[in-house]
Design a protein around this motif. Structure first.
Motif, PDB file in Angstrom:
ATOM      1  N   ALA A  19       0.811  -1.216   0.000  1.00  0.00           N
ATOM      2  CA  ALA A  19       0.000   0.000   0.000  1.00  0.00           C
ATOM      3  C   ALA A  19       0.847   1.270   0.000  1.00  0.00           C
ATOM      4  O   ALA A  19       0.315   2.372  -0.157  1.00  0.00           O
ATOM      5  CB  ALA A  19      -0.927   0.004   1.218  1.00  0.00           C
ATOM      6  N   GLY A  20       2.167   1.106   0.188  1.00  0.00           N
ATOM      7  CA  GLY A  20       3.042   2.268   0.236  1.00  0.00           C
ATOM      8  C   GLY A  20       2.819   3.122   1.469  1.00  0.00           C
ATOM      9  O   GLY A  20       2.987   4.337   1.426  1.00  0.00           O
ATOM     10  N   ILE A  54      -7.100   0.619   3.206  1.00  0.00           N
ATOM     11  CA  ILE A  54      -5.842   1.003   2.574  1.00  0.00           C
ATOM     12  C   ILE A  54      -5.328  -0.075   1.623  1.00  0.00           C
ATOM     13  O   ILE A  54      -4.593   0.230   0.699  1.00  0.00           O
ATOM     14  CB  ILE A  54      -4.761   1.408   3.586  1.00  0.00           C
ATOM     15  CG1 ILE A  54      -4.433   0.296   4.562  1.00  0.00           C
ATOM     16  CG2 ILE A  54      -5.160   2.660   4.325  1.00  0.00           C
ATOM     17  CD1 ILE A  54      -3.217   0.588   5.427  1.00  0.00           C
ATOM     18  N   VAL A  55      -5.739  -1.316   1.837  1.00  0.00           N
ATOM     19  CA  VAL A  55      -5.344  -2.391   0.927  1.00  0.00           C
ATOM     20  C   VAL A  55      -6.282  -3.575   1.133  1.00  0.00           C
ATOM     21  O   VAL A  55      -6.785  -3.798   2.229  1.00  0.00           O
ATOM     22  CB  VAL A  55      -3.858  -2.795   1.147  1.00  0.00           C
ATOM     23  CG1 VAL A  55      -3.637  -3.434   2.498  1.00  0.00           C
ATOM     24  CG2 VAL A  55      -3.341  -3.696   0.037  1.00  0.00           C
ATOM     25  N   LEU A  71      -7.373  -4.364   5.013  1.00  0.00           N
ATOM     26  CA  LEU A  71      -6.700  -3.669   6.096  1.00  0.00           C
ATOM     27  C   LEU A  71      -7.219  -2.237   6.110  1.00  0.00           C
ATOM     28  O   LEU A  71      -7.208  -1.558   5.076  1.00  0.00           O
ATOM     29  CB  LEU A  71      -5.186  -3.692   5.890  1.00  0.00           C
ATOM     30  CG  LEU A  71      -4.327  -3.117   7.012  1.00  0.00           C
ATOM     31  CD1 LEU A  71      -4.480  -3.920   8.308  1.00  0.00           C
ATOM     32  CD2 LEU A  71      -2.857  -3.089   6.591  1.00  0.00           C
ATOM     33  N   THR A  72      -7.694  -1.786   7.279  1.00  0.00           N
ATOM     34  CA  THR A  72      -8.303  -0.470   7.372  1.00  0.00           C
ATOM     35  C   THR A  72      -7.585   0.402   8.402  1.00  0.00           C
ATOM     36  O   THR A  72      -6.873  -0.099   9.278  1.00  0.00           O
ATOM     37  CB  THR A  72      -9.793  -0.569   7.756  1.00  0.00           C
ATOM     38  OG1 THR A  72      -9.915  -1.250   9.003  1.00  0.00           O
ATOM     39  CG2 THR A  72     -10.579  -1.317   6.696  1.00  0.00           C
ATOM     40  N   ILE A 101      -0.240 -13.881  -2.230  1.00  0.00           N
ATOM     41  CA  ILE A 101      -1.277 -12.854  -2.073  1.00  0.00           C
ATOM     42  C   ILE A 101      -1.605 -12.233  -3.419  1.00  0.00           C
ATOM     43  O   ILE A 101      -0.708 -11.877  -4.187  1.00  0.00           O
ATOM     44  CB  ILE A 101      -0.805 -11.758  -1.107  1.00  0.00           C
ATOM     45  CG1 ILE A 101      -0.453 -12.338   0.249  1.00  0.00           C
ATOM     46  CG2 ILE A 101      -1.872 -10.671  -0.961  1.00  0.00           C
ATOM     47  CD1 ILE A 101       0.271 -11.359   1.180  1.00  0.00           C
ATOM     48  N   THR A 102      -2.897 -12.081  -3.705  1.00  0.00           N
ATOM     49  CA  THR A 102      -3.361 -11.342  -4.865  1.00  0.00           C
ATOM     50  C   THR A 102      -4.029 -10.063  -4.352  1.00  0.00           C
ATOM     51  O   THR A 102      -4.998 -10.132  -3.594  1.00  0.00           O
ATOM     52  CB  THR A 102      -4.373 -12.164  -5.695  1.00  0.00           C
ATOM     53  OG1 THR A 102      -3.752 -13.368  -6.114  1.00  0.00           O
ATOM     54  CG2 THR A 102      -4.854 -11.382  -6.905  1.00  0.00           C
ATOM     55  N   PHE A 103      -3.505  -8.917  -4.764  1.00  0.00           N
ATOM     56  CA  PHE A 103      -4.055  -7.641  -4.314  1.00  0.00           C
ATOM     57  C   PHE A 103      -5.110  -7.143  -5.283  1.00  0.00           C
ATOM     58  O   PHE A 103      -4.998  -7.347  -6.490  1.00  0.00           O
ATOM     59  CB  PHE A 103      -2.940  -6.607  -4.176  1.00  0.00           C
ATOM     60  CG  PHE A 103      -1.989  -6.923  -3.058  1.00  0.00           C
ATOM     61  CD1 PHE A 103      -2.265  -6.525  -1.763  1.00  0.00           C
ATOM     62  CD2 PHE A 103      -0.824  -7.645  -3.301  1.00  0.00           C
ATOM     63  CE1 PHE A 103      -1.389  -6.836  -0.733  1.00  0.00           C
ATOM     64  CE2 PHE A 103       0.066  -7.945  -2.274  1.00  0.00           C
ATOM     65  CZ  PHE A 103      -0.230  -7.531  -0.983  1.00  0.00           C
TER      66      PHE A 103
END
Length: 104
Positions: A19-20, A54-55, A71-72, A101-103
């Motif tokens: 998410a940077g 966020i992601v 993820l919040t 993981i697949t985003f």
């Protein structure tokens, strides 16, 4: 409330990197009552509210069942919750390796 597990912290670090975002990961968390799917709250005082995602993405648990995650953060930009949802409602077996993981 309990100490965060090393595997949870590693998973969250991976998500934050994708998410940077440079956000501190608390040492203590609350396991949410979700049928042992692994969801966590970082709001140990119950004082904050969710601001936004966020992601998010998906991975396969060790039994091949898809797990959705999100993820919040709270209104102050701190981690709020890690929501995990295993699509067959069974308990989570393990968190994935980063390559699994697949985003979204």
């Amino acid at each position: 409330m309990r100490q965060i597990k090393a595997s949870e912290k590693a998973f969250i670090c991976c998500l934050l990197e994708k998410a940077g975002r440079d956000i501190s990961i608390p040492d203590c968390v609350i396991s949410l009552k979700d049928g042992e799917m692994g969801s966590l709250s970082f709001d140990t005082k119950g004082a904050e509210r969710r601001q936004g995602k966020i992601v998010s993405g998906v991975f396969k648990d060790k039994d091949g069942v898809i797990v959705d995650f999100e993820l919040t953060v709270d209104v102050h930009g701190r981690l709020f919750e890690l929501d995990l949802f295993k699509t067959n409602y069974n308990p989570l077996i393990s968190l994935p390796e980063p390559s699994e993981i697949t985003f979204c």
